[in-house]
Design an enzyme around this catalytic site. Structure first.
Site, short mmCIF file in Angstrom:
data_model
loop_
_atom_site.label_atom_id
_atom_site.label_comp_id
_atom_site.label_asym_id
_atom_site.label_seq_id
_atom_site.Cartn_x
_atom_site.Cartn_y
_atom_site.Cartn_z
N ASP A 106 18.19 2.13 -6.13
CA ASP A 106 19.20 1.71 -7.11
C ASP A 106 20.52 1.34 -6.46
O ASP A 106 21.44 0.88 -7.16
CB ASP A 106 19.43 2.83 -8.14
CG ASP A 106 20.12 4.03 -7.51
OD1 ASP A 106 21.24 4.37 -7.91
OD2 ASP A 106 19.54 4.62 -6.58
N LYS B 206 20.11 7.20 4.43
CA LYS B 206 20.01 5.74 4.25
C LYS B 206 21.40 5.13 4.25
O LYS B 206 22.32 5.73 3.69
CB LYS B 206 19.32 5.46 2.89
CG LYS B 206 17.90 5.99 2.77
CD LYS B 206 17.42 5.89 1.31
CE LYS B 206 18.13 6.94 0.44
NZ LYS B 206 17.61 6.94 -0.95
N ASP C 128 0.83 -1.22 0.00
CA ASP C 128 0.00 0.00 0.00
C ASP C 128 0.85 1.26 0.00
O ASP C 128 0.40 2.32 -0.44
CB ASP C 128 -0.88 0.04 1.27
CG ASP C 128 -1.68 -1.24 1.43
OD1 ASP C 128 -1.81 -1.72 2.58
OD2 ASP C 128 -2.12 -1.78 0.40
O1 LIG Z 1 25.05 12.29 -2.14
C1 LIG Z 1 25.07 11.60 -3.19
O2 LIG Z 1 26.04 10.96 -3.52
C2 LIG Z 1 23.87 11.59 -4.09
O3 LIG Z 1 22.99 12.56 -3.67
C3 LIG Z 1 23.24 10.23 -4.10
O4 LIG Z 1 22.89 9.97 -5.40
C4 LIG Z 1 22.06 10.07 -3.19
O5 LIG Z 1 20.82 10.28 -3.83
P1 LIG Z 1 19.62 9.18 -3.79
O6 LIG Z 1 20.04 8.08 -4.75
O7 LIG Z 1 19.48 8.68 -2.38
O8 LIG Z 1 18.40 9.95 -4.28
MG LIG Z 2 19.74 6.45 -5.74
#
Ligand SMILES: O=C(O)[C@H](O)[C@H](O)COP(=O)(O)O
Ligand SMILES: [Mg+2]
Length: 301
Positions: free
Chosen positions: A245, A220, A19
């Site tokens: 990704d 994250k 959801d």
């Molecule tokens: O800080 C980084 O290296 C970039 O912003 C990285 O791509 C994180 O972006 P996300 O894939 O979490 O949107």
């Molecule tokens: Mg990313």
């Protein structure tokens, strides 16, 4: 073992089972300012089926509000309260977890979005986009006055990083007792429209090496960002899927939060990392080539 999605039933089952859909941004929705094909249609399908849509990005260069501007510019429907970034997570961490006293300040290695989120949280800061710190002039301690009120250094993706910023951050982290070292995120690379660039992790790396000390990461895969989402959005982790990704941020973030995980191959992770001779120990629940594959449910192909 990951399930490689392929048939319309595979995708329809995802729609039945989840959801709340949490999306990473760089490498999933877009690469730089290049929108990935099918993203708009897939988000429309989810919204038409009353799914909750949340965006969770480690990119600290923009605030939630300025990210809304990027979504609008690229024609992707998004609302500010659906957007969560590592700049926001670090500002909340400083205000709600560390409970930085109002008399204290933060030294910023980062860009306007990080400053905006700190300002929103009522956190005073120096550095960042200050012209005095964005210089290629040689740095000398003879001209440097230590600010005793700096109680934390926050380091995010900063395309203007220089020796002055690194040197000032190093002074605070070695001379101000108890000075917190915070990284908005530690992504090693960034998937721009035309290829890989050094990510935020490569910006904090010189300090980690010089200090022999690791920062606290608020992006994250840390739970800080999910805690920020939980504080504003009611969702059931068991019926929530995280689409990303990057294995060591997005997929690990989902696993740490008890969410299902879907890896797309339009950003950082290459197929060989999951099916090759030395696969990553981080195993997503599902894999598909691109988010746009979910359009198959509408076409019933
Ligand atoms: O800080 C980084 O290296 C970039 O912003 C990285 O791509 C994180 O972006 P996300 O894939 O979490 O949107
Ligand atoms: Mg990313």
């Amino acid at each position: 073992m990951s399930v490689r999605l392929s048939s319309p039933d595979d995708y329809s089952k995802l729609l039945d089972d989840y959801d709340t859909w949490m999306f990473d941004c760089d490498g999933v929705l877009w690469r730089g300012d290049h929108l990935i094909e099918g993203v708009v249609e897939v988000l429309d399908i989810l919204r038409s089926r009353k799914k909750k849509v949340i965006f969770v990005t480690n990119n600290a260069t923009k605030s939630r509000k300025s990210y809304k501007g990027k979504f609008d510019q690229l024609g992707v429907e998004a609302h500010v309260d659906e957007i969560y970034g590592s700049a926001y997570a670090s500002a909340v961490y400083l205000s709600s977890v560390i409970k930085l006293p109002k008399s204290k300040k933060v030294y910023v290695i980062g860009m306007g979005g990080l400053e905006e989120e700190l300002r929103e949280e009522g956190i005073a800061f120096t550095g960042g986009t200050d012209p005095a710190d964005n210089t290629l002039e040689p740095f000398t301690l003879a001209n440097f006055t230590l600010d005793p009120d700096i109680a934390a250094v926050v380091c995010g993706l900063d395309t203007g990083v220089n020796y002055t910023k690194l040197s000032k951050a190093f002074q605070y982290l070695t001379r101000n007792s108890g000075c917190h070292f915070i990284a908005t995120n530690e992504d090693s690379t960034y998937p721009s429209a035309n290829g890989l660039l050094p990510g935020a992790g490569a910006i904090s790396a010189p300090l980690r090496y010089a200090l022999g000390r690791d920062p606290v990461c608020t992006g994250k895969p840390a739970s800080t960002m999910l805690d920020c989402v939980k504080a504003k959005v009611n969702f059931d982790p068991k019926r929530t899927i995280m689409i990303g990704d990057r294995l060591n941020t997005d997929i690990l973030f989902g696993q740490n939060g008890g969410l299902a995980t879907l890896l797309v191959l339009t950003g950082i992770t290459q197929e060989a990392e999951i099916t090759g001779p030395n696969p990553s120990p981080i195993v997503p629940d599902f894999v598909t080539e691109t988010l746009g594959d979910l359009r198959i449910v509408e076409r019933g192909q």
